[in-house]
Structure formats: C-alpha cells, structure tokens
Design an enzyme around this catalytic site. Structure first.
Site, mmCIF file in Angstrom:
data_model
loop_
_atom_site.group_PDB
_atom_site.id
_atom_site.type_symbol
_atom_site.label_atom_id
_atom_site.label_comp_id
_atom_site.label_asym_id
_atom_site.label_seq_id
_atom_site.Cartn_x
_atom_site.Cartn_y
_atom_site.Cartn_z
ATOM 1 N N GLU A 3 0.821 -1.210 0.000
ATOM 2 C CA GLU A 3 0.000 0.000 0.000
ATOM 3 C C GLU A 3 0.859 1.266 0.000
ATOM 4 O O GLU A 3 0.597 2.210 0.743
ATOM 5 C CB GLU A 3 -0.950 0.001 1.206
ATOM 6 N N ASP B 72 -8.088 -9.228 3.542
ATOM 7 C CA ASP B 72 -7.886 -8.156 4.501
ATOM 8 C C ASP B 72 -8.955 -8.117 5.586
ATOM 9 O O ASP B 72 -9.856 -7.279 5.515
ATOM 10 C CB ASP B 72 -7.860 -6.811 3.748
ATOM 11 N N GLU C 148 -12.731 -2.833 11.679
ATOM 12 C CA GLU C 148 -12.675 -2.036 10.453
ATOM 13 C C GLU C 148 -13.749 -2.448 9.449
ATOM 14 O O GLU C 148 -14.338 -1.609 8.785
ATOM 15 C CB GLU C 148 -11.281 -2.191 9.827
#
Ligand code: GCW
Length: 705
Positions: free
Chosen positions: A297, A370, A398
């Site tokens: 990322e 993820d 998340e």
C-alpha cells in the site's frame, strides 16, 4: 401500605444490583460477590520486593477487597505468591514448575505450616502475576477456590497488541477516540493512570507486548525524542511483563539518517540500523523489536531497490541481534498481482521459506485479503515450515461495523485457528502452526490490531471490550473455546446471573455470523465502500483501480456472481495443501460459507437448502437483519441485570446496527438484482429506494456532513 413497603424491600434485596457504570473498569470490576457465594476474605503473605510481585500483590489486594472484603488475618486462609527464587516458603514446597516455563504458573491449595494456603507459584515473577489474575477471575466467575490444582502456561511466546496509532494521536481504523498515548506530555508525564490500567488489563489476559505506533510509520518515531517517549511507557509497562516495540519505516535511513539510499544491502544502511537499535536499547534495555510494513500500500521497502523481503528483514534482524525480534508483515498489497490480490502474500513469501533469520517473525493476517467478516485461512499457514510464522488478527472492527455494530470476534478467530491446513496431514491446524507445534518452532507470535482509544470504555462500545479480551485469551491458548471465553467475559463484565449469562453468550456467539449475513454472505467479501470501509458500496468504481473495489471482488454479472479461484480462474486454491485446495475447488466439498470466495456461480445454482443462489443470497441478507432484531430483543430483556448506563448504550448502538443492517441488505440486494434480473423470493420486501438513491447515500459520518 406497609405490606407494599416490605414487599418492595424484599424485591430490592433479591433484585440484581445494577449501579451505573461507564465501562472503564473493563473485566476487572471486582464488585462485591453475593453474600451467599461463600467466599471468605484471606490474608496475603508478604511478597519479595520486586516490581512485578509488588504489582501482583497490589492487584490481589485490590481484587479481594472489592470482591470479598479486605484481607483479614483472622480468617486463617493464606495466599502465598511468588517464585522459588524469591520465596523460601515456595522453594520448600518443591512444586513441579518445569512445565510452567517462563510465564506460566501453578495455583494449588496446600497446607503450609499447618495453614490452608493458596499457593500461586511460578518460575518468574510475571507468571505469578498471571496466576493472580487467574485466581481473581475464578472468584469473579464464581468458581470454587477452596481446593485448587491449576497449571497453565502460554502456548504462544509473543502475545501482542499492534496499535495503529499515529503520532498526532489519530488512530488508523480506530473507533474509540484518540490514541491513549499522550505523546506531547511524554516522557515528562507518564503517570497518567490510564497507562497503568492499560497494563493491568493486558496482563490480566496475558498480553506481553505492545507495538505503540502505526505500521504506516513515520521515521520521526525513531528519533531520540520519540525513543524517550516510548521509553517512558516501557518503564510503566515493565512490571506488568509487557515489552514495547516500535514500527520502523523502511526509508528511515534516508529520512532521519542522512543517507541517499535505504537499500538493505548497503553497508551504510546496515550501519544505520545497527546504530539505531543500539540507541534504542540504551533507553529501553528490554525493547521488543521492530514491526515492519514494507512494499505494501505504498509503503517503502526493499523491493524499491531490487532487494527482497529477506534482505530487508535480515538487515533489521541483524541490527537487533539476540536482543529482540523483527516482525515483518506478509500483508503486501500492490498492483502487481491484478489477476487476484488474494495470491500476493503467498507468492511473495513462500519462495523465501528458510531464508529469514531466527529472530524474524513473518506476521500473516488471518485471511488472504484483509480482515473481512469471513475469510478462509491464509494459505501461508502451514506453507513455511522453516520460518517463524505469526498470526495477525484485527481486534478493531474495520470491516464489521466499527464500534456501533455488536460483533463478538471470538468465533471468527476460532474458525481460523481451528482450520486444518493439512500441511502435515490431518490435524495440522492453524493453531498448531501458530503455536509452533507443527514445525517445532520456538519463536511464536500472535498479534491483534488494537481497538483501544481514549473513550471511557476504552473500545468504543462495551461489547468491543470482549474482542480485546478474547484476543488475549486465545493468544495464551489458541485452542481455547471462544464460547467459554465469552462466558468468562460476560460474567466478569456484567453479571454472573444465569438468566443473563446464557442468553448473552448465545447472542455473542451468533453476532458475527449475523454481520456476515447482512454484509458479505456466502463467501462474498470486500463489499464495503472502499475508503470508509463502513457501509455497503458495491458500486464504487469511477476513477478507481478496478482491483481495489468491491466490483472487482464480487464479479457480479448476468451470468452469476463470485470470484473464481479454481483452476479455471485465478487458481488461488493451488496455494493450499492439496486436500484443502481440492476441497475448496469442489462444489460438493467446499463449505457454503466460502462458496463465492472460490466460485463464480450462476444465479440459479442450487444451494444445499434447495434455494437458488439468488434466493439464498437474499435470504441471508434478510436473516442478518432479523439477527439484529433478535439481539435487540435479547438485550432488552437483560435490563434487570445490567446497570442502566451501560444497558442504554448497548441498546442505542443496537438500534444503529438495526438500521444499518437494513441499509446493507437493501443496498446489496438492489445492486445484485441489477445483474440477476430475478424477482425477490416470496415474502421478501423490495428495497424501498432505487439503486441510484443507495449510490447517492454516503457514509453517515463522512466529513463534510
Ligand atoms: O486493512 C487495511 C487497512 C489499512 C491498513 C492496512 C494494513 C495500516 O484498511 O488502514 O493500514 O490494512 O494492514 O497495513
């Protein structure tokens, strides 16, 4: 009148006590046990004068005083804490402490000098501290303590929290307020009672390490002023057996070292890291080591110089040497693997098995994408027998509704840990890999991305405390039962009343599946809006790379839905051991919960229920909404057992969750219907808004509203 008053009085006497609470005490509330429970005060024998035994004694005193009354010399019952080295009385008992190792303990009821004595013994002080917390938890959960014979030792060596806390006190993917690290006042002021309470809570569940800062790191965190701040926290945590770690930005040699390169093969770069490690160890003699996110990322890494993960990790590992470890993340996300991002971690790391230094841990997320509400286990587990492989779970939610949605993550962690890799035949579970038992590895690790912030209740919601708790308990014993742990937590946090514990534990155990149902049923994944990761966003596309979006992961079209990871598709199944990959690829074998993770199937594909895939999908979404309704009802019934303040907050959050579950269901159904072109199954309500209206809806807390 009088009769009414007497009856009311009687009722008050028998009704569960429920004082207002704000959740700050977590599971260490130590409220008085009912008089009928039969526990008596005890007297704590003097302990050796070490920092850890002193905090162990203080905790025992605090706990007993709250639970059963101040320790009293009259009762004759004695509690003796310590190690053979620090306590002649314990040494004389010649207890079989070998299996306790460095951090385990024994708790035994013995007669010492003619007195009934509870002995909490360990080889090292920290084991005694863990034993004290265990002993207190027995009373907190109303188990007998008169005749104890308990032995426990952690199965994983590094049990750590990873804070994604930034230096400006914002927390990446944090939903409980700002970071608890008050950097501006550190190192001068480290007496914030929160730091001690944080250490107590972690020690009580066996967490022994904390990475203070975000993996998306800033080099400045490795400069002298920031090392001093970390050092001040390390001093607070040390008596509780907790080591401090820092993340290391790979380009630090350039940014704070004045070098032109961060190439890990360059001698000047190696010297930079060695000097940096030496500098840190001067301030923090028991510094745990570095955690690194590299070439993922957009983070810098060795590949920027044509070097490899091995070059990068080993350079840092050599700098740390025998003093600590380097934890190198296998979460590598870049655009290099556009056919299937689920394959990238395995592709990049598996070839290097056996080449990492002994003090390197490769930290692997539980699944290959993820932290989704459900993912099959990551194919690297079992695939790198000559490397230290650590588990990374996410505690902060998340992708499971932040702090407002109630989702107990114990069953999710357990599902991964119990999954069988078949790496060495049947029984090669992920837990066995993480414990090091499968491949005889000693340096083992489990990390949880923390959900902690400055909110009074630490985690943003009362039930999210359970996710911190279960993480610690499973890191201690990856084979423990998430249901048992939920029961312990519910008892310690709320009430021991059966009428509370049974329904609430049931509710917790099904809560995560409920979220899966309304967000990503049947193996769908990554269906949230791409930037906020909160609400549904299966239409985000314009201007974004296709491989980052939910459109890419759902692969919905007129001919069906799902990501084909069989040999006809990306062949990600080939990254698993043969029997596992074969099962995932086989429609007769794969569990329907993972169906669309591995298969692209026509809308009329028949599910085991007999429903078509389209009908089944809609049914799952609706079941999720109904699941939240059921949680609301259960919780409503719990009012008599919970203080009004915490009860009201949980109830309010469940209302938010209810409307957002509906939002997920309606938006997803309406989007997928544009592809399936089929009517809704009988009894299902049509989404009230047009797809365009859902598309126009934004995240409720988006900036600018
Ligand atoms: O889940 C993703 C998050 C990023 C995070 C990244 C990672 C710290 O959306 O916020 O960055 O994973 O794990 O590195």
């Amino acid at each position: 009148m009088r009769l009414v008053a007497i009856l009311t009085g009687l009722l008050l006497l028998t009704a569960p006590v429920a004082h207002a609470e704000d959740g700050h005490d977590l599971w260490l509330r130590y409220r008085p046990v009912e008089a009928t429970a039969g526990y008596a005060p005890a007297v704590i024998a003097p302990v050796a004068d070490t920092p850890t035994l002193k905090v162990a004694r203080a905790e025992l005193e605090r706990g007993l005083t709250g639970l059963v009354g101040a320790p009293s010399p009259q009762t004759g019952r004695v509690i003796l804490i310590g190690t053979p080295a620090s306590s002649p009385a314990i040494a004389r008992l010649a207890l079989p402490l070998q299996a306790a190792g460095d951090e385990g303990y024994l708790i035994r009821t013995l007669s010492v000098d003619g007195k009934a004595t509870t002995v909490i013994a360990a080889n090292r002080d920290v084991g005694a501290l863990y034993g004290v917390y265990r002993y207190l938890s027995l009373i907190q959960t109303r188990q007998p303590v008169d005749n104890l014979n308990i032995a426990s030792a952690p199965k994983v060596r590094l049990r750590m929290l990873n804070h994604w806390d930034n230096l400006d006190r914002s927390v990446e993917r944090g939903y409980a307020g700002q970071s608890i690290w008050d950097w501006w006042k550190l190192p001068a002021y480290s007496a914030d009672p929160r730091y001690v309470d944080y250490a107590r809570a972690n020690a009580s569940i066996g967490v022994n390490g904390t990475v203070l800062n975000n993996v998306n790191a800033k080099s400045v965190s490795l400069t002298a002023p920031w090392i001093a701040k970390a050092g001040a926290l390390a001093d607070v945590f040390r008596p509780y057996g907790i080591k401090v770690y820092l993340t290391a930005r790979f380009s630090s040699p350039i940014e704070i070292g004045g070098l032109k390169t961060a190439d890990p093969r360059d001698p000047a770069v190696k010297a930079f890291w060695k000097a940096k490690a030496d500098e840190i160890y001067k301030v923090i003699p028991d510094f745990g080591g570095f955690l690194v996110k590299a070439n993922s990322e957009g983070q810098p890494g060795p590949q920027d110089y044509g070097a490899t993960h091995v070059d990068g990790a080993n350079t840092l590992a050599d700098a740390i040497g025998s003093r600590g470890v380097v934890i190198w993340r296998a979460f590598v996300y870049s655009h290099e693997q556009p056919d299937d991002r689920a394959k990238q971690g395995y592709s990049e790391f598996k070839p290097f098995d056996g080449q990492f230094r002994d003090n390197v841990v490769i930290q692997v997320k539980n699944g290959a994408i993820d932290f989704q509400p459900r993912e099959p286990f990551h194919p690297l587990f079992g695939a790198m027998p000559k490397s230290n492989l650590g588990m990374e779970f996410q505690i902060t939610k998340e992708y499971l509704g932040f702090a407002t949605h109630l989702a107990y993550l114990g069953p999710m962690y357990e599902e991964t840990l119990r999954a069988d890799t078949f790496a060495k035949g049947k029984g090669s579970t992920v837990a066995k890999v993480v414990e090091g038992a499968l491949d005889g590895r000693k340096l083992t690790a489990m990390a949880g991305v923390a959900n902690i912030g400055v909110d009074r209740n630490w985690s943003g919601s009362h039930f999210d405390q359970a996710n911190w708790y279960v993480f610690g308990r499973l890191a201690w014993d990856p084979e423990a039962s998430s249901r048992d742990i939920a029961a312990d937590w519910a008892r310690m946090t709320f009430s021991n009343d059966k009428r509370f514990v049974t329904p609430v534990v049931d509710m917790m155990m099904s809560s995560r599946e409920t979220v899966v149902d309304y967000m990503t049923p049947l193996g769908l994944h990554h269906q949230m809006g791409r930037s906020h990761h909160y609400g549904p966003g299966p239409w985000v596309s314009g201007g974004e790379r296709a491989d980052w979006t939910s459109v890419y992961y759902a692969k919905a079209g007129a001919n069906g839905v799902g990501f084909d990871r069989t040999a006809k598709g990306s062949n990600a199944v080939a990254q698993y051991a043969a029997p596992v990959g074969a099962c995932f690829a086989d429609l007769n074998c794969v569990d329907e919960k993972d169906l669309l993770w591995f298969h692209h199937l026509p809308w009329d594909y028949r599910l085991k229920s007999g429903q078509t895939l389209w009908d089944g999908l809609v049914t799952h979404y609706s079941r999720g909404v109904a699941g939240v309704d059921a949680m609301g009802e259960t919780w409503g019934d719990m009012a008599p057992y919970v203080d009004a303040e915490r009860h009201a907050q949980v109830a309010a959050f469940l209302k938010i969750q209810r409307s957002e579950a509906q939002w997920w269901r309606d938006a997803s159904v309406s989007w997928f219907q544009t592809f399936s072109q089929r009517p809704l199954p009988a009894g299902e309500n049509a989404p009230p808004l047009s797809l365009e209206a859902y598309q126009a809806m934004s995240f409720p807390y988006a900036p600018g509203i």
